[in-house]
Design a protein around this motif. Structure first.
Motif, PDB file in Angstrom:
ATOM      1  N   GLU A  34       0.828  -1.211   0.000  1.00 52.30           N
ATOM      2  CA  GLU A  34       0.000   0.000   0.000  1.00 52.30           C
ATOM      3  C   GLU A  34       0.858   1.256   0.000  1.00 52.30           C
ATOM      4  O   GLU A  34       0.570   2.228  -0.718  1.00 52.30           O
ATOM      5  CB  GLU A  34      -0.931  -0.004   1.218  1.00 52.30           C
ATOM      6  CG  GLU A  34      -2.033  -1.034   1.150  1.00 52.30           C
ATOM      7  CD  GLU A  34      -2.793  -1.180   2.454  1.00 52.30           C
ATOM      8  OE1 GLU A  34      -3.929  -1.688   2.421  1.00 52.30           O
ATOM      9  OE2 GLU A  34      -2.252  -0.808   3.522  1.00 52.30           O
ATOM     10  N   LYS A  35       1.918   1.252   0.795  1.00 50.82           N
ATOM     11  CA  LYS A  35       2.794   2.433   0.858  1.00 50.82           C
ATOM     12  C   LYS A  35       3.469   2.684  -0.491  1.00 50.82           C
ATOM     13  O   LYS A  35       3.622   3.831  -0.921  1.00 50.82           O
ATOM     14  CB  LYS A  35       3.837   2.242   1.954  1.00 50.82           C
ATOM     15  CG  LYS A  35       3.270   2.354   3.363  1.00 50.82           C
ATOM     16  CD  LYS A  35       4.356   2.186   4.420  1.00 50.82           C
ATOM     17  CE  LYS A  35       3.792   2.384   5.819  1.00 50.82           C
ATOM     18  NZ  LYS A  35       4.827   2.205   6.874  1.00 50.82           N
ATOM     19  N   ARG A  36       3.842   1.617  -1.166  1.00 54.38           N
ATOM     20  CA  ARG A  36       4.479   1.776  -2.473  1.00 54.38           C
ATOM     21  C   ARG A  36       3.475   2.296  -3.506  1.00 54.38           C
ATOM     22  O   ARG A  36       3.827   3.090  -4.394  1.00 54.38           O
ATOM     23  CB  ARG A  36       5.094   0.446  -2.913  1.00 54.38           C
ATOM     24  CG  ARG A  36       6.170  -0.041  -1.957  1.00 54.38           C
ATOM     25  CD  ARG A  36       6.764  -1.371  -2.349  1.00 54.38           C
ATOM     26  NE  ARG A  36       7.833  -1.202  -3.324  1.00 54.38           N
ATOM     27  CZ  ARG A  36       8.736  -2.140  -3.611  1.00 54.38           C
ATOM     28  NH1 ARG A  36       8.676  -3.315  -2.990  1.00 54.38           N
ATOM     29  NH2 ARG A  36       9.680  -1.918  -4.492  1.00 54.38           N
ATOM     30  N   SER A  81      -4.280  -6.103 -10.628  1.00 55.15           N
ATOM     31  CA  SER A  81      -4.131  -7.392 -11.308  1.00 55.15           C
ATOM     32  C   SER A  81      -3.510  -7.203 -12.685  1.00 55.15           C
ATOM     33  O   SER A  81      -3.041  -8.178 -13.280  1.00 55.15           O
ATOM     34  CB  SER A  81      -5.498  -8.057 -11.497  1.00 55.15           C
ATOM     35  OG  SER A  81      -6.322  -7.912 -10.380  1.00 55.15           O
ATOM     36  N   LYS A  82      -3.521  -5.982 -13.199  1.00 51.04           N
ATOM     37  CA  LYS A  82      -3.137  -5.713 -14.579  1.00 51.04           C
ATOM     38  C   LYS A  82      -1.659  -5.292 -14.665  1.00 51.04           C
ATOM     39  O   LYS A  82      -0.784  -6.069 -14.342  1.00 51.04           O
ATOM     40  CB  LYS A  82      -4.060  -4.641 -15.155  1.00 51.04           C
ATOM     41  CG  LYS A  82      -5.555  -4.862 -14.901  1.00 51.04           C
ATOM     42  CD  LYS A  82      -6.072  -6.156 -15.482  1.00 51.04           C
ATOM     43  CE  LYS A  82      -7.590  -6.267 -15.460  1.00 51.04           C
ATOM     44  NZ  LYS A  82      -8.225  -6.337 -14.151  1.00 51.04           N
ATOM     45  N   ASN A 109       2.153  -9.929 -14.431  1.00 51.37           N
ATOM     46  CA  ASN A 109       2.364 -11.328 -14.785  1.00 51.37           C
ATOM     47  C   ASN A 109       1.105 -12.185 -14.697  1.00 51.37           C
ATOM     48  O   ASN A 109       1.189 -13.412 -14.803  1.00 51.37           O
ATOM     49  CB  ASN A 109       3.440 -11.944 -13.888  1.00 51.37           C
ATOM     50  CG  ASN A 109       4.796 -11.303 -14.096  1.00 51.37           C
ATOM     51  OD1 ASN A 109       5.485 -11.584 -15.061  1.00 51.37           O
ATOM     52  ND2 ASN A 109       5.179 -10.411 -13.188  1.00 51.37           N
ATOM     53  N   SER A 110      -0.038 -11.570 -14.465  1.00 51.79           N
ATOM     54  CA  SER A 110      -1.317 -12.292 -14.366  1.00 51.79           C
ATOM     55  C   SER A 110      -1.280 -13.401 -13.321  1.00 51.79           C
ATOM     56  O   SER A 110      -1.834 -14.478 -13.527  1.00 51.79           O
ATOM     57  CB  SER A 110      -1.700 -12.887 -15.738  1.00 51.79           C
ATOM     58  OG  SER A 110      -1.937 -11.877 -16.679  1.00 51.79           O
ATOM     59  N   ASN A 111      -0.648 -13.113 -12.186  1.00 49.18           N
ATOM     60  CA  ASN A 111      -0.600 -14.146 -11.140  1.00 49.18           C
ATOM     61  C   ASN A 111      -1.330 -13.758  -9.867  1.00 49.18           C
ATOM     62  O   ASN A 111      -1.318 -14.522  -8.897  1.00 49.18           O
ATOM     63  CB  ASN A 111       0.850 -14.537 -10.817  1.00 49.18           C
ATOM     64  CG  ASN A 111       1.688 -13.379 -10.297  1.00 49.18           C
ATOM     65  OD1 ASN A 111       1.161 -12.418  -9.728  1.00 49.18           O
ATOM     66  ND2 ASN A 111       2.988 -13.452 -10.503  1.00 49.18           N
ATOM     67  N   LEU A 132       3.518 -10.605  -4.380  1.00 49.59           N
ATOM     68  CA  LEU A 132       3.700 -10.743  -5.822  1.00 49.59           C
ATOM     69  C   LEU A 132       3.513  -9.405  -6.533  1.00 49.59           C
ATOM     70  O   LEU A 132       4.214  -9.102  -7.504  1.00 49.59           O
ATOM     71  CB  LEU A 132       2.725 -11.780  -6.371  1.00 49.59           C
ATOM     72  CG  LEU A 132       2.968 -13.228  -5.915  1.00 49.59           C
ATOM     73  CD1 LEU A 132       1.817 -14.121  -6.355  1.00 49.59           C
ATOM     74  CD2 LEU A 132       4.291 -13.755  -6.446  1.00 49.59           C
ATOM     75  N   ASN A 133       2.574  -8.591  -6.064  1.00 49.93           N
ATOM     76  CA  ASN A 133       2.373  -7.264  -6.651  1.00 49.93           C
ATOM     77  C   ASN A 133       3.572  -6.357  -6.420  1.00 49.93           C
ATOM     78  O   ASN A 133       3.942  -5.567  -7.294  1.00 49.93           O
ATOM     79  CB  ASN A 133       1.128  -6.618  -6.068  1.00 49.93           C
ATOM     80  CG  ASN A 133      -0.153  -7.212  -6.605  1.00 49.93           C
ATOM     81  OD1 ASN A 133      -0.159  -7.843  -7.650  1.00 49.93           O
ATOM     82  ND2 ASN A 133      -1.239  -7.015  -5.884  1.00 49.93           N
TER      83      ASN A 133
END
Length: 410
Positions: free
Chosen positions: A64-66, A202-203, A208-210, A266-267
């Motif tokens: 969230e901070k990023r 997600s995009k 990476n669509s993971n 992952l994000n």
């Protein structure tokens, strides 16, 4: 910091206790405190700390901070999906009887959400994007927010954010912008006057669509009128954090829309290469769209980077030298659209956008399947339309593939 540096170092230094260069995955549903008194203070927002991952989690908070740094906001709330973020962003300030004025060129899922809100007494009025007179005419005493997508999906119209924000503020309502298709690489809506930004991370953010996820980022500048927004009455004391404080202390925690620590991790990894990926994606999209337009006159190409686009001048003035990774093609019929999609070798036939790989879809039969014919027309959805989300493949390979697919039609 410039863009890529801020992705790596803005509000982020890894995990200080261990020296881990990435915040680890705190795969825990609950967190122990040293005393009952400490836990009480955390629950009363009188001390920082974690109690339950539905409310917040260290891995999620780091992401969230990023995102806050990326969009140039005051605070962010990460949700389980882009649609969860949309619902929370709206419902945080709306109640029965309230109304929304929105651009008509929207992602089909957003239209579906607005339709669901009707059951709660919330009405949405759709108008032509950038038609400020139409926005004004649709605005009344019950209007509580304006909404638009930076890049309409799949119409690809470009919202004049500065002009729409000015109009929203003249009418005393916030402007919420969905920045998913553009990302902060093209434009930071908060810097142009928007009040709240929503991203389906997600995009392009993930890349990476993971992982399914969404983030709400508040600019912290809107002045909340507690007569118009009575739910904000107990939170205006938090100043620029009022909107987020209300969201975290109510709807977000009570509906359980939390992001999983694994997906937040992952994000965060994907976010670090956003600038590099977007540079390649945008360059590929520009070259591929231009090649098709120049060589196949029977195909209509829609891309904001082309001078033939109705939104080229807005995009040129608002974006930072790039025009996004999505273009659309109109091939004359649904049968030709399907044949073209099936003839492509490299692109994946999936409904996502923003992957490292090129993706294609027929919007009319998929993401807009629940929209009415009128809604499809307003959103630029036709039965011969193909949406292309360009990836980072070598451009020569993409041009070869699209060339052979087009020529196979004849």
């Amino acid at each position: 910091m410039k863009f890529n540096t801020s992705l790596l170092h803005g509000a982020f230094r890894g995990e200080p206790q261990t020296g881990a260069t990435l915040t680890p995955i705190y795969q825990s549903s609950a967190f122990e405190q040293e005393s009952a008194e400490r836990l009480e203070k955390i629950f009363h927002n009188q001390a920082p700390g974690f109690s339950y991952t539905r409310i917040n989690n260290p891995t999620v908070e780091a992401f969230e901070k990023r995102m806050t740094v990326l969009e140039g906001g005051k605070s962010s709330v990460a949700c389980a999906s882009g649609m969860a973020a949309m619902f929370n962003a709206f419902a945080n300030i709306l109640q029965a009887g309230d109304e929304i004025v929105s651009s008509a060129s929207l992602y089909g899922g957003s239209i579906d959400l607005f339709r669901d809100l009707e059951a709660f007494g919330i009405t949405t009025h759709y108008v032509e994007n950038n038609d400020l007179d139409a926005f004004c005419k649709a605005t009344n005493a019950h209007t509580r927010l304006y909404f638009a997508e930076t890049l309409g999906n799949p119409r690809l119209d470009v919202t004049d954010i500065k002009a729409l924000a000015k109009l929203a503020h003249e009418n005393g309502v916030p402007l919420i912008i969905d920045n998913t298709a553009a990302t902060a690489y093209l434009v930071k809506p908060l810097s142009l006057g928007a009040d709240i930004v929503v991203n389906s991370t997600s995009k392009y953010i993930n890349g990476n669509s993971n992982s399914i996820s969404g983030v709400i980022t508040d600019g912290g500048t809107f002045k909340w009128d507690t007569e118009k927004y009575p739910g904000m009455r107990d939170f205006v004391k938090f100043g620029p954090f009022a909107y987020t404080a209300k969201l975290r202390n109510g709807l977000f925690r009570n509906t359980g829309a939390c992001l999983s620590p694994q997906n937040a991790f992952l994000n965060s990894i994907g976010l670090e290469t956003l600038g590099l990926r977007m540079e390649c994606i945008c360059d590929n999209a520009m070259q591929l769209a231009a090649y098709i337009e120049e060589n196949y006159k029977d195909i209509t190409v829609n891309y904001a980077g082309l001078e033939t686009s109705n939104w080229h001048e807005i995009a040129k003035s608002q974006f930072d030298g790039h025009y996004g990774g999505i273009f659309t093609l109109r091939l004359g019929s649904k049968e030709r659209a399907f044949a073209f999609i099936n003839a492509l070798k490299y692109p994946l036939k999936v409904s996502n956008i923003g992957d490292t790989k090129t993706l294609v879809i027929h919007p009319e039969s998929t993401i807009s399947v629940h929209s009415t014919e009128e809604e499809k027309k307003a959103g630029g959805v036709f039965d011969d339309l193909v949406r292309v989300s360009v990836g980072i493949e070598d451009i020569d390979d993409l041009i070869w593939d699209f060339k052979q697919a087009i020529e196979s039609l004849s």
